[in-house]
Design a protein around this motif. Structure first.
Motif, PDB file in Angstrom:
ATOM      1  N   ASN A 115     -24.405  15.965  55.528  1.00 27.23           N
ATOM      2  CA  ASN A 115     -25.431  16.081  54.888  1.00 27.23           C
ATOM      3  C   ASN A 115     -25.854  17.586  54.325  1.00 27.23           C
ATOM      4  O   ASN A 115     -26.600  17.917  53.444  1.00 27.23           O
ATOM      5  N   LEU A 116     -24.981  18.602  55.111  1.00 31.36           N
ATOM      6  CA  LEU A 116     -25.050  19.935  54.541  1.00 31.36           C
ATOM      7  C   LEU A 116     -24.545  20.090  53.034  1.00 31.36           C
ATOM      8  O   LEU A 116     -24.769  21.076  52.461  1.00 31.36           O
ATOM      9  N   VAL A 169     -46.876  26.266  53.591  1.00 30.59           N
ATOM     10  CA  VAL A 169     -45.782  27.000  53.891  1.00 30.59           C
ATOM     11  C   VAL A 169     -44.430  26.560  52.895  1.00 30.59           C
ATOM     12  O   VAL A 169     -44.714  25.371  52.530  1.00 30.59           O
ATOM     13  N   ALA A 170     -43.966  27.322  52.339  1.00 34.37           N
ATOM     14  CA  ALA A 170     -42.639  26.941  51.404  1.00 34.37           C
ATOM     15  C   ALA A 170     -41.483  27.743  52.148  1.00 34.37           C
ATOM     16  O   ALA A 170     -41.450  29.064  51.985  1.00 34.37           O
ATOM     17  N   ILE A 171     -40.661  27.192  52.615  1.00 35.32           N
ATOM     18  CA  ILE A 171     -39.597  27.558  53.445  1.00 35.32           C
ATOM     19  C   ILE A 171     -38.240  27.283  52.972  1.00 35.32           C
ATOM     20  O   ILE A 171     -37.748  26.154  52.915  1.00 35.32           O
ATOM     21  N   THR A 172     -37.398  28.388  53.016  1.00 34.15           N
ATOM     22  CA  THR A 172     -35.990  28.192  52.850  1.00 34.15           C
ATOM     23  C   THR A 172     -35.938  27.238  51.600  1.00 34.15           C
ATOM     24  O   THR A 172     -36.209  27.541  50.390  1.00 34.15           O
ATOM     25  N   GLY A 173     -35.431  26.052  51.771  1.00 35.21           N
ATOM     26  CA  GLY A 173     -34.961  25.182  50.451  1.00 35.21           C
ATOM     27  C   GLY A 173     -36.426  24.921  49.536  1.00 35.21           C
ATOM     28  O   GLY A 173     -36.449  24.735  48.727  1.00 35.21           O
ATOM     29  N   VAL A 206     -30.947  30.013  59.981  1.00 32.96           N
ATOM     30  CA  VAL A 206     -30.337  28.605  60.511  1.00 32.96           C
ATOM     31  C   VAL A 206     -28.932  28.471  60.198  1.00 32.96           C
ATOM     32  O   VAL A 206     -28.149  27.539  60.568  1.00 32.96           O
ATOM     33  N   GLY A 207     -28.315  29.629  59.569  1.00 36.95           N
ATOM     34  CA  GLY A 207     -26.684  29.566  59.294  1.00 36.95           C
ATOM     35  C   GLY A 207     -26.132  28.866  58.069  1.00 36.95           C
ATOM     36  O   GLY A 207     -25.263  28.363  58.248  1.00 36.95           O
ATOM     37  N   ILE A 208     -27.343  28.659  57.059  1.00 35.29           N
ATOM     38  CA  ILE A 208     -26.830  27.941  56.011  1.00 35.29           C
ATOM     39  C   ILE A 208     -26.980  28.849  54.857  1.00 35.29           C
ATOM     40  O   ILE A 208     -27.922  29.401  54.436  1.00 35.29           O
ATOM     41  N   MET A 209     -25.925  29.251  54.031  1.00 32.60           N
ATOM     42  CA  MET A 209     -25.951  29.812  52.701  1.00 32.60           C
ATOM     43  C   MET A 209     -26.780  29.126  51.681  1.00 32.60           C
ATOM     44  O   MET A 209     -26.540  28.024  51.645  1.00 32.60           O
ATOM     45  N   PRO A 210     -27.700  29.785  50.943  1.00 29.92           N
ATOM     46  CA  PRO A 210     -28.418  29.139  50.021  1.00 29.92           C
ATOM     47  C   PRO A 210     -27.481  28.659  48.970  1.00 29.92           C
ATOM     48  O   PRO A 210     -26.623  29.448  48.438  1.00 29.92           O
ATOM     49  N   GLY A 211     -27.789  27.706  48.245  1.00 31.09           N
ATOM     50  CA  GLY A 211     -26.912  27.086  47.214  1.00 31.09           C
ATOM     51  C   GLY A 211     -27.780  26.346  45.950  1.00 31.09           C
ATOM     52  O   GLY A 211     -27.206  25.824  45.121  1.00 31.09           O
ATOM     53  N   TRP A 212     -28.953  26.682  45.969  1.00 26.23           N
ATOM     54  CA  TRP A 212     -29.858  26.309  44.861  1.00 26.23           C
ATOM     55  C   TRP A 212     -30.243  27.481  44.361  1.00 26.23           C
ATOM     56  O   TRP A 212     -31.440  27.385  43.335  1.00 26.23           O
TER      57      TRP A 212
END
Length: 259
Positions: free
Chosen positions: A74-75, A105-109, A135-141
């Motif tokens: 799912n990543l 709140v509007a968090i990360t994604g 959380v160790g995930i690079m943004p992709g959006w």
């Protein structure tokens, strides 16, 4: 339904509807949002969209981390390009103005989804955080590039590298949101602005939004040249009579708003 759509005349209100999960962006919600935005984009009766979250706790907490943790495949959603998987793309592909009504709140994604909107109105309860580094995930959006362009590179680094939250007033001071209103006034304020936009010529609004977005993605000199080309082509089709009639309508509207 993970996403609901209500229509009020020429305005659609799209609600992320998983309040028990802080409106986390599950696979089902992302697909539902894409379908909703595609339908509204193709609906000539809709001229502006308000996007918000159900409840008072969250606009959206971003990707559903429980769903991600259950299956690492799912990543891939963090790098998806299709609108059915990438909610930012679903918003960006809508040619009609989208006003984000940020209720919590509007968090990360969820932060990425918020800044995909054309205009942001925030509740006093709204808070924003980019927790990718934590959380160790690079943004992709798009967050790593859009945020610095919106609030400046130093402020963007402060938010993204610390994972700290900022409140609604700070977000307004930094130019991230257009205005901050009491929670009880949020949806009404967003809808009122949406109806104001819906009262303008829809073809003009669509073309103007596209010109702003296309130019913003270019270096300044190229953006000015783009505006010149688009302006010459469009204005050559406008009659003096139409301009005068619309000018009078603008004056009358200004008088009524002043009163």
């Amino acid at each position: 339904m993970p996403v609901t759509v209500d229509r009020e005349g020429a305005v659609a209100i799209v609600t992320l509807n998983r309040p028990e999960a802080m409106n986390a962006l599950s696979r089902a919600m992302r697909a539902s949002l894409a379908r909703a935005m595609q339908e509204l984009d193709g609906d000539d009766g809709i001229r502006a969209v308000v996007l918000t979250g159900a409840g008072e706790r969250a606009f959206t907490a971003g990707l559903d981390l429980k769903e991600l943790g259950a299956d690492t495949s799912n990543l891939g959603a963090a790098n998806a390009e299709a609108a059915e998987e990438n909610p930012v793309r679903a918003i960006e592909q809508c040619r009609k103005p989208v006003i984000g009504a940020i209720n919590g709140v509007a968090i990360t994604g969820g932060f990425e989804l918020a800044i995909a909107c054309d205009i942001l109105i925030a509740s006093e309860n709204a808070r924003f955080a980019d927790t990718h580094a934590r959380v160790g995930i690079m943004p992709g959006w798009g967050l790593s590039q859009k945020l610095s362009r919106l609030i400046g590179i130093a402020r963007a680094k402060e938010l993204s590298l610390s994972g700290n939250f900022i409140d609604a007033r700070t977000a307004a001071d930094w130019g991230l949101v257009n205005r901050v209103v009491p929670p009880a006034d949020l949806l009404a304020t967003a809808k009122r602005l949406a109806h104001d936009i819906a009262g303008a010529d829809p073809a003009m609004v669509t073309a103007y939004k596209k010109l702003i977005d296309d130019g913003y993605a270019l270096p300044f000199g190229e953006a000015i040249a783009l505006e010149h080309r688009v302006s010459v082509a469009a204005n050559s089709q406008v009659s003096a009579g139409d301009v005068e009639a619309r000018r009078r309508a603008v004056i009358e509207r200004g008088r009524s708003q002043k009163g």
